[in-house]
Design an enzyme around this catalytic site. Sequence first.
Site, PDB file in Angstrom:
ATOM      1  N   LYS A   1       0.947  -1.202  -0.106  1.00 55.36           N
ATOM      2  CA  LYS A   1       0.136   0.021   0.109  1.00 55.36           C
ATOM      3  C   LYS A   1       0.704   1.283  -0.101  1.00 55.36           C
ATOM      4  O   LYS A   1       0.418   2.313  -0.708  1.00 55.36           O
ATOM      5  CB  LYS A   1      -1.064  -0.017   1.126  1.00 55.36           C
TER       6      LYS A   1
ATOM      7  N   GLU B   1      -2.789   7.501   7.445  1.00 64.42           N
ATOM      8  CA  GLU B   1      -3.419   8.420   6.460  1.00 64.42           C
ATOM      9  C   GLU B   1      -4.690   8.909   6.925  1.00 64.42           C
ATOM     10  O   GLU B   1      -5.217   8.724   7.995  1.00 64.42           O
ATOM     11  CB  GLU B   1      -3.674   7.843   4.920  1.00 64.42           C
TER      12      GLU B   1
ATOM     13  N   ASN C   1     -15.401  -3.244   7.123  1.00 66.81           N
ATOM     14  CA  ASN C   1     -14.425  -2.848   6.109  1.00 66.81           C
ATOM     15  C   ASN C   1     -14.404  -3.817   5.054  1.00 66.81           C
ATOM     16  O   ASN C   1     -13.693  -3.831   4.061  1.00 66.81           O
ATOM     17  CB  ASN C   1     -13.125  -2.559   6.404  1.00 66.81           C
TER      18      ASN C   1
ATOM     19  N   GLU D   1      -6.365   2.074  -3.217  1.00 68.55           N
ATOM     20  CA  GLU D   1      -5.195   0.591  -3.282  1.00 68.55           C
ATOM     21  C   GLU D   1      -5.683   0.020  -4.639  1.00 68.55           C
ATOM     22  O   GLU D   1      -6.755   0.529  -5.344  1.00 68.55           O
ATOM     23  CB  GLU D   1      -5.419  -0.531  -2.427  1.00 68.55           C
TER      24      GLU D   1
ATOM     25  N   ASN E   1      -6.290  -3.583  -6.695  1.00 68.71           N
ATOM     26  CA  ASN E   1      -6.341  -5.122  -6.543  1.00 68.71           C
ATOM     27  C   ASN E   1      -5.891  -5.741  -7.904  1.00 68.71           C
ATOM     28  O   ASN E   1      -6.585  -5.422  -8.837  1.00 68.71           O
ATOM     29  CB  ASN E   1      -7.810  -5.481  -6.039  1.00 68.71           C
TER      30      ASN E   1
ATOM     31  N   PHE F   1     -22.507 -10.494  13.076  1.00 68.71           N
ATOM     32  CA  PHE F   1     -21.920 -10.670  11.864  1.00 68.71           C
ATOM     33  C   PHE F   1     -20.815 -11.716  12.215  1.00 68.71           C
ATOM     34  O   PHE F   1     -19.884 -11.947  11.185  1.00 68.71           O
ATOM     35  CB  PHE F   1     -21.395  -9.727  11.054  1.00 68.71           C
TER      36      PHE F   1
HETATM   37  P1  ADP Z   1     -12.657  -7.907  -3.217  1.00 69.70           P
HETATM   38  O1  ADP Z   1     -11.974  -6.417  -3.193  1.00 69.70           O
HETATM   39  O2  ADP Z   1     -12.577  -8.516  -4.446  1.00 69.70           O
HETATM   40  O3  ADP Z   1     -14.204  -7.468  -3.097  1.00 69.70           O
HETATM   41  P2  ADP Z   1     -11.572  -8.600  -0.796  1.00 69.70           P
HETATM   42  O4  ADP Z   1     -10.848  -7.503  -0.881  1.00 69.70           O
HETATM   43  O5  ADP Z   1     -12.739  -8.342   0.334  1.00 69.70           O
HETATM   44  O6  ADP Z   1     -12.214  -8.666  -2.060  1.00 69.70           O
HETATM   45  O7  ADP Z   1     -10.848  -9.772  -0.783  1.00 69.70           O
HETATM   46  C1  ADP Z   1     -11.346 -10.986  -1.646  1.00 69.70           C
HETATM   47  C2  ADP Z   1     -10.846 -12.173  -0.845  1.00 69.70           C
HETATM   48  O8  ADP Z   1      -9.572 -12.257  -0.895  1.00 69.70           O
HETATM   49  C3  ADP Z   1     -11.561 -12.504   0.257  1.00 69.70           C
HETATM   50  O9  ADP Z   1     -11.819 -13.792   0.544  1.00 69.70           O
HETATM   51  C4  ADP Z   1     -10.411 -12.017   1.383  1.00 69.70           C
HETATM   52  O10 ADP Z   1     -10.552 -12.608   2.524  1.00 69.70           O
HETATM   53  C5  ADP Z   1      -9.163 -12.220   0.578  1.00 69.70           C
HETATM   54  N1  ADP Z   1      -7.872 -11.656   0.684  1.00 69.70           N
HETATM   55  C6  ADP Z   1      -7.754 -10.390   0.019  1.00 69.70           C
HETATM   56  N2  ADP Z   1      -6.515  -9.755   0.515  1.00 69.70           N
HETATM   57  C7  ADP Z   1      -5.968 -10.650   1.129  1.00 69.70           C
HETATM   58  C8  ADP Z   1      -4.631 -10.820   2.001  1.00 69.70           C
HETATM   59  N3  ADP Z   1      -3.926  -9.878   1.802  1.00 69.70           N
HETATM   60  N4  ADP Z   1      -4.700 -11.979   2.618  1.00 69.70           N
HETATM   61  C9  ADP Z   1      -5.226 -13.028   2.657  1.00 69.70           C
HETATM   62  N5  ADP Z   1      -6.513 -12.743   2.240  1.00 69.70           N
HETATM   63  C10 ADP Z   1      -6.767 -12.047   1.580  1.00 69.70           C
HETATM   64  P1  ADP Z   2      -8.300  -3.536   1.946  1.00 70.39           P
HETATM   65  O1  ADP Z   2      -6.818  -3.954   1.264  1.00 70.39           O
HETATM   66  O2  ADP Z   2      -8.213  -4.429   3.101  1.00 70.39           O
HETATM   67  O3  ADP Z   2      -9.396  -3.838   0.723  1.00 70.39           O
HETATM   68  P2  ADP Z   2      -8.640  -0.846   1.650  1.00 70.39           P
HETATM   69  O4  ADP Z   2      -7.443   0.091   1.765  1.00 70.39           O
HETATM   70  O5  ADP Z   2      -9.076  -1.204   0.175  1.00 70.39           O
HETATM   71  O6  ADP Z   2      -8.144  -2.154   2.379  1.00 70.39           O
HETATM   72  O7  ADP Z   2      -9.767  -0.357   2.654  1.00 70.39           O
HETATM   73  C1  ADP Z   2     -10.959  -1.069   2.866  1.00 70.39           C
HETATM   74  C2  ADP Z   2     -12.106  -0.179   3.072  1.00 70.39           C
HETATM   75  O8  ADP Z   2     -11.638   0.598   4.497  1.00 70.39           O
HETATM   76  C3  ADP Z   2     -12.434   0.771   2.131  1.00 70.39           C
HETATM   77  O9  ADP Z   2     -13.270   0.313   1.229  1.00 70.39           O
HETATM   78  C4  ADP Z   2     -13.178   2.021   3.052  1.00 70.39           C
HETATM   79  O10 ADP Z   2     -14.407   1.335   3.575  1.00 70.39           O
HETATM   80  C5  ADP Z   2     -12.209   1.807   4.395  1.00 70.39           C
HETATM   81  N1  ADP Z   2     -11.087   2.822   4.286  1.00 70.39           N
HETATM   82  C6  ADP Z   2      -9.710   2.478   3.946  1.00 70.39           C
HETATM   83  N2  ADP Z   2      -8.985   3.476   4.032  1.00 70.39           N
HETATM   84  C7  ADP Z   2      -9.682   4.694   4.277  1.00 70.39           C
HETATM   85  C8  ADP Z   2      -9.663   6.341   4.812  1.00 70.39           C
HETATM   86  N3  ADP Z   2      -8.318   6.605   4.652  1.00 70.39           N
HETATM   87  N4  ADP Z   2     -10.707   6.757   5.210  1.00 70.39           N
HETATM   88  C9  ADP Z   2     -12.037   6.446   5.257  1.00 70.39           C
HETATM   89  N5  ADP Z   2     -12.111   4.828   5.145  1.00 70.39           N
HETATM   90  C10 ADP Z   2     -11.254   4.110   4.724  1.00 70.39           C
HETATM   91 MG    MG Z   3      -9.761  -2.896  -1.041  1.00 74.02          MG
END
Ligand code: ADP
Ligand code: ADP
Ligand code: MG
Length: 674
Positions: free
Chosen positions: A129, A213, A248, A301, A303, A361
């Site tokens: 990140k 951040e 989240n 981020e 993906n 949940f």
């Molecule tokens: P999307 O952004 O595609 O909706 P998520 O961010 O929720 O999906 O992650 C998709 C799947 O990958 C979920 O099953 C989540 O638990 C898994 N996942 C995502 N990032 C990681 C990670 N760094 N380590 C382990 N599992 C991850």
């Molecule tokens: P992950 O890799 O677990 O998906 P993300 O960086 O995509 O992590 O963040 C997941 C969620 O967390 C976002 O969809 C948002 O709801 C919340 N989030 C992340 N960063 C911020 C931020 N700076 N301010 C507010 N919400 C955030």
């Molecule tokens: Mg994300």
Amino acid sequence: MLSVVKDFVKGRNVFTKILVANRGEIACRVIKTARKMGIATVAVYSEADKDALHVQMADEGVLIGPAPAAQSYLLAERIVEACQQTGAEAVHPGYGFLSENAEFSQRLAAAGIAFIGPGVRALKQMGDKIESKQIARDARVNTIPGSDEVLRDAERAVACARAIGYPVMLKASAGGGGKGMRVAYNDQECREGFERATGEARSSFGDDRVFVEKYITEPRHIEIQVLGDAHGNVVYLGERECSLQRRNQKVIEESPSVFLTPETRASMGEQAVALAKAVDYQSAGTVEFIVDGDRNFYFLEMNTRLQVEHAVTEYVTGLDLVELMIRVAAGERLPFTQAEVRCQGWAIEARIYAEDPARKFLPAVGRLVRFSPPAESDGVRVDTGVYEGAEVSIYYDPMIAKLITYGRDRTQCIARMAGALGEFHIQGVTHNIPFLQALVLHPRFAQGRISTNTIAEEYPDGYDPALQAPKDLTLLITAGGVIHRRYRERAVQITDQLPGYELAADESWMVLAGGERHPIVVEPTPDGYQVKHDGVTHRVTTDWHFGDALFRGRFNGEEVCIQVERRQLVYRLRYQGSQIDMMVLPERVAELYAWMPVKQAPNLDKHLLSPMPGLLMRLYAAAGDPVKAGQDLAVVEAMKMENVLRAEQDGVVSRVLAAVGDSLAVDQTILEFE
Ligand code: ADP
Ligand code: ADP
Ligand code: MG
């Protein structure tokens, strides 16, 4: 389907056999497309997945290890061996597991196997990140103000947080799946958040780097789907709004977003493409943004994989993203340009999880005694990796299925989603379908007034369908009457009844529901029934048979679908997110029923119970210890999540009934208090 896509020459350049390095719905989803393309498929599976659907669907299967993912699905070595053993030329990694693992893709490359995903450089640079934020900024993508450095310690975190201004978010650089992040509103929360995020990052990702951040309040999560090929072409395929989240993690996603103007959409799309180009992105990928109330958007981020919610984009664009991923991985050019991309209609996805919304949940497990999804059609798609009789275990992600609906506009799409959820019948494992129904029928959703806080705001204590006011009590009472009448009609047909004592399908009953008595009269008519209740006569037609889980019919001309479960004398009816238990009794029996003793629920104040099945990771209290309300008592891990159990009130521990390392059942006692 875009006409240009059909111009792909079938089979040209494309692999003849691919291995799917995943399980569950996404493995099944990939196999479907491969099969459509005439490509043979290899499934890999753990010991827990011997009978899994993805193994049944694939042409071949290779056992790769025991149930825990770390000993099977996460072992790059095993996957490479499975490819060599079966002659698979390419690997589709799905999402999660090894999908974003650069080392895995390097190993495949070394073995001469193609990775159906982006190149190593994109995986590495976007997998982190902090680094991805720096690259985004260099590519002139809007980023969230923040430290953008690895925080040495809690004091450095506080100094950075003060410079940014509270509230802030502490985040694991290696994070994913909503893990390793904490919001802080002041110095103390920042110190605590730093420790927690660091700990979670270390245990979940084996990498404890954390940065900070600005926390954007009331944000929306809107992401852009991108697609690149090996010839330098990158396009964006519209957006997906994923603001409805709990912890989240996404729950409901849709495309397009109600919130974006064409200008914002275009500039988000262009920035996403700029970022993808900066890392030479060659596959399907997603650039996630957070959008504030003024439509300022900031990069979150990227993906570097197929996303769980990719199906909504497939619906509105008419494209098959898995097919496109396979083709570009084989070196084919994108078959269309940005100008040719058309987004039409509306699509929504609801993630059906094995979890208990009434218990915050928390994940649930068990056997799917009944699993009956709605029928698929042009407007309804079901992606799943389970079947009736399958088991949802503690080892993997708790997602049971994805339900995706499509409509010409959002209103039609929502109506289809609500209808399809009503027809989705699952028994044996606690699930979130009633909660999803409530969400999609919520006025805030209809109005599009949503943010990533909506679920927490509207359902602070979770969601218990049994505690909701029934959506339409008259309808349910009427349905209960007809259901019971059908039951009586069947009973009357039973042969060998004693002459003179034959059962009669009587008509006047008392419905006991929600502590109230509702007298009804149910009479057959030429095409159904009429039910008199509260001085009003309702007309009901139905072809329902006793034992069917779905009661479909017309109530005063209106089509409805109610889920019915019979539990001895009680009918449990589920409708639009609410659930009601009722008994339909002759009046005299109803009177006498009032005298039946009621079983008291046991007093649980004196026990700490495991709220879900899982592994006891840590225990912070021993016999004789005094505890304070709110104090951490134990940590239970389930479905890759650590759940901290806290004391509800002050007390003294009298007995410890479980040990660290124990596998706990739901409601198993961990501690007893004096
Ligand atoms: P999307 O952004 O595609 O909706 P998520 O961010 O929720 O999906 O992650 C998709 C799947 O990958 C979920 O099953 C989540 O638990 C898994 N996942 C995502 N990032 C990681 C990670 N760094 N380590 C382990 N599992 C991850
Ligand atoms: P992950 O890799 O677990 O998906 P993300 O960086 O995509 O992590 O963040 C997941 C969620 O967390 C976002 O969809 C948002 O709801 C919340 N989030 C992340 N960063 C911020 C931020 N700076 N301010 C507010 N919400 C955030
Ligand atoms: Mg994300």
